[in-house]
Design a protein around this motif. Structure first.
Motif, PDB file in Angstrom:
ATOM      1  N   MET A   1      -5.414  -7.489  -0.988  1.00 23.59           N
ATOM      2  CA  MET A   1      -4.539  -7.061  -2.037  1.00 23.59           C
ATOM      3  C   MET A   1      -4.961  -5.697  -2.576  1.00 23.59           C
ATOM      4  N   VAL A   2      -6.255  -5.503  -2.767  1.00 26.41           N
ATOM      5  CA  VAL A   2      -6.761  -4.237  -3.289  1.00 26.41           C
ATOM      6  C   VAL A   2      -6.557  -3.127  -2.261  1.00 26.41           C
ATOM      7  N   ILE A   3      -6.794  -3.422  -0.983  1.00 33.28           N
ATOM      8  CA  ILE A   3      -6.632  -2.411   0.063  1.00 33.28           C
ATOM      9  C   ILE A   3      -5.170  -1.996   0.175  1.00 33.28           C
TER      10      ILE A   3
ATOM     11  N   ALA B   1      -2.953  -1.990  -2.161  1.00 34.92           N
ATOM     12  CA  ALA B   1      -2.636  -1.135  -3.313  1.00 34.92           C
ATOM     13  C   ALA B   1      -3.216   0.264  -3.113  1.00 34.92           C
ATOM     14  N   PHE B   2      -4.423   0.341  -2.559  1.00 36.46           N
ATOM     15  CA  PHE B   2      -5.047   1.638  -2.306  1.00 36.46           C
ATOM     16  C   PHE B   2      -4.251   2.437  -1.280  1.00 36.46           C
ATOM     17  N   LEU B   3      -3.833   1.774  -0.195  1.00 34.36           N
ATOM     18  CA  LEU B   3      -3.099   2.469   0.862  1.00 34.36           C
ATOM     19  C   LEU B   3      -1.737   2.960   0.402  1.00 34.36           C
ATOM     20  N   GLN B   4      -1.183   2.322  -0.627  1.00 32.69           N
ATOM     21  CA  GLN B   4       0.130   2.724  -1.125  1.00 32.69           C
ATOM     22  C   GLN B   4       0.041   3.686  -2.312  1.00 32.69           C
ATOM     23  N   ASP B   5      -1.168   4.092  -2.660  1.00 31.33           N
ATOM     24  CA  ASP B   5      -1.330   5.074  -3.727  1.00 31.33           C
ATOM     25  C   ASP B   5      -0.720   6.404  -3.286  1.00 31.33           C
ATOM     26  N   PRO B   6      -0.024   7.106  -4.156  1.00 27.15           N
ATOM     27  CA  PRO B   6       0.605   8.373  -3.746  1.00 27.15           C
ATOM     28  C   PRO B   6      -0.405   9.407  -3.260  1.00 27.15           C
TER      29      PRO B   6
ATOM     30  N   LEU C   1       1.543   5.541  10.451  1.00 28.40           N
ATOM     31  CA  LEU C   1       2.234   4.285  10.183  1.00 28.40           C
ATOM     32  C   LEU C   1       2.185   3.925   8.702  1.00 28.40           C
ATOM     33  N   ASN C   2       1.083   4.277   8.029  1.00 26.00           N
ATOM     34  CA  ASN C   2       0.978   4.026   6.592  1.00 26.00           C
ATOM     35  C   ASN C   2       2.056   4.793   5.830  1.00 26.00           C
ATOM     36  N   LEU C   3       2.425   5.968   6.333  1.00 27.30           N
ATOM     37  CA  LEU C   3       3.442   6.770   5.656  1.00 27.30           C
ATOM     38  C   LEU C   3       4.840   6.157   5.745  1.00 27.30           C
ATOM     39  N   LEU C   4       5.021   5.195   6.651  1.00 20.93           N
ATOM     40  CA  LEU C   4       6.319   4.516   6.743  1.00 20.93           C
ATOM     41  C   LEU C   4       6.551   3.575   5.567  1.00 20.93           C
TER      42      LEU C   4
END
Length: 189
Positions: free
Chosen positions: A1-3, A5-10, A140-143
């Motif tokens: 869950m924390v990861i 949220a981190f990966l979706q940080d702007p 892929l994270n940017l998708l």
């Protein structure tokens, strides 16, 4: 869950976009600037793959590949707001990984992978395939959509540090892959 949220940080999105845009943009500019060198790379791939990249196809790829890289770099920069704009970069990185894998499988038929910035020519290898597969992860994270949070002045410093650190890791990975290839050439006559 924390990861997640981190990966979706702007800030992470901006760092991924900045690093990938720098990589793709500089690769495209390098191919345009050194057209003759890129033509030799294409000849090597054409020979290794049975001569299918000769003549018009090679001329088309000589212009198309750097143009697509530059367009993908622009798309990656727009991806924090329009996530689907990263798709060309994802497809290019995946295509390059497949071509490198096929080239590595062919052995020494290809002397230069065409994925360096003027250093010593480097043959396709499994290490380069893995490098491209790892580069797919931030693409892929940017998708995925970024969370919305206000950015502060310290985020700019963090962003610069993240992009510079990513660049340093990329250059280090290329150096290690090249050194491993050189070592194998010394050991295996």
């Amino acid at each position: 869950m924390v990861i997640a949220a981190f990966l979706q940080d702007p800030l992470v999105h901006f760092a991924c976009a900045g690093g990938l845009a720098l990589l793709l943009g500089s690769a495209g500019l390098h191919k345009l600037r050194d057209g003759q060198g890129f033509a030799r790379v294409l000849e090597g791939y054409g020979t290794a793959f049975g001569g299918h990249l000769m003549g018009r196809a090679q001329g088309l790829l000589r212009v198309l590949a750097p143009t697509l890289e530059l367009l993908a770099a622009a798309g990656v920069l727009m991806s924090p707001w329009l996530p689907l704009m990263v798709l060309p970069a994802v497809l290019l990185l995946a295509l390059y990984a497949v071509v490198l894998a096929l080239g590595a499988r062919r052995g020494a038929a290809i002397e230069d992978c065409g994925c360096h910035w003027g250093g010593r020519p480097q043959a396709p290898s499994r290490g380069l395939v893995w490098r491209n597969l790892v580069l797919l992860l931030p693409a892929l994270n940017l998708l995925l959509p970024a969370q919305s949070r206000p950015l502060v002045w310290f985020d700019a410093i963090t962003l610069a540090g993240a992009v510079l650190s990513g660049l340093a890791f990329y250059l280090l990975a290329n150096l290690l892959i090249a050194n491993r290839t050189s070592l194998q050439e010394l050991i295996e006559p």
